[in-house]
Write a protein that holds these residues in place. Sequence first.
Motif, PDB file in Angstrom:
ATOM      1  N   HIS A   1      46.355  38.098  43.075  1.00 63.05           N
ATOM      2  CA  HIS A   1      45.968  36.933  43.457  1.00 63.05           C
ATOM      3  C   HIS A   1      44.930  35.949  42.706  1.00 63.05           C
ATOM      4  CE1 HIS A   1      47.114  39.839  47.095  1.00 63.05           C
ATOM      5  NE2 HIS A   1      48.256  38.538  46.679  1.00 63.05           N
ATOM      6  N   HIS A   2      43.772  36.645  41.965  1.00 68.87           N
ATOM      7  CA  HIS A   2      42.647  35.845  41.383  1.00 68.87           C
ATOM      8  C   HIS A   2      42.601  35.913  40.326  1.00 68.87           C
ATOM      9  CE1 HIS A   2      41.686  36.576  46.030  1.00 68.87           C
ATOM     10  NE2 HIS A   2      41.173  35.749  45.745  1.00 68.87           N
TER      11      HIS A   2
ATOM     12  N   CYS B   1      44.040  41.870  39.028  1.00 65.08           N
ATOM     13  CA  CYS B   1      45.200  40.497  41.007  1.00 65.08           C
ATOM     14  C   CYS B   1      45.847  40.138  40.469  1.00 65.08           C
ATOM     15  CB  CYS B   1      43.764  41.495  41.602  1.00 65.08           C
ATOM     16  SG  CYS B   1      43.380  39.485  41.778  1.00 65.08           S
TER      17      CYS B   1
ATOM     18  N   CYS C   1      37.283  41.041  43.107  1.00 62.90           N
ATOM     19  CA  CYS C   1      37.648  39.605  43.775  1.00 62.90           C
ATOM     20  C   CYS C   1      37.673  39.697  45.242  1.00 62.90           C
ATOM     21  CB  CYS C   1      39.361  39.226  44.046  1.00 62.90           C
ATOM     22  SG  CYS C   1      40.703  40.190  44.662  1.00 62.90           S
TER      23      CYS C   1
HETATM   24 ZN   LIG Z   1      42.339  39.339  44.011  1.00 63.64          ZN
END
Ligand SMILES: [Zn+2]
Length: 267
Positions: free
Chosen positions: A155-156, A153, A226
């Motif tokens: 985002h993380h 991902c 995540c």
């Molecule tokens: Zn994530």
Amino acid sequence: MRSQHHLDCRPMPTSVTPPEPASGDASPRSLALIRSEADLAALPASERIRYRLVGADCRFHANDNISEFVHPGETEELKAEVAGHMQAVLRALVIDTDSDHNTQETAKRVAKMFIDEVFRGRYQPMPAVTEFPNVSRLNELMIVGPISVRSACSHHMCPILGRIWIGVLPNEHSNLIGLSKYSRIVDWIMTRPQIQEEAVTMLANVLQERVKPDGLAIVMEADHFCMQWRGVKDLDSAMTNSVMRGAFLKDPHLRREFLSLLSKKTA
Ligand SMILES: [Zn+2]
């Protein structure tokens, strides 16, 4: 405005005579235009590549492929740069990489893993895919899958592990590609920091362009680490996304047929 369709991006020709810079005009854009490859050679590889991308007005989000802007040998330079910064991250985490033998080579290992493995779909060109004309005029629903998905991902940068099913309804003008090529294209799209919804749309765009079917359906089901490793720590949460195009949108029978075949395969 940045191009929204990154596949249209092409590097600027390097032989263009640089325009005379207007006095007082030092915006990043004009700098990008006046630097020649010889000037760029003094910069770190990541800065050189960024200059080319900005100069060509090309998007370079986490899930964009930038291979056309990376010159031979530059991925090795990128790895060395990333390793240097990873070493700084370990230092900031107050890890004694000098005496801890487990972490001595970690920065280098992570850099290699990012560039050569888990994010290689950003730096390597699309795999060669041979297309065959549909000589036998197949027009039956074809399902490919499950294809394993390994992504991360954006985002993380946590792993995303899952499966994908692809439904294709060809017509007499469609190009057919070998079954194994679907896996290679999926891998190329997924080995980038991704967002699941954007990943399936990107995959649909690439397949639509190559295969030109009457209908295209993609279902992706994946575990997002995540959600499991951090955050709510919900170990059973899987995310499912689908994209339906053409005949799959218009014809509910076809859509049902695809989804029912898919659920039989999952069982
Ligand atoms: Zn994530």
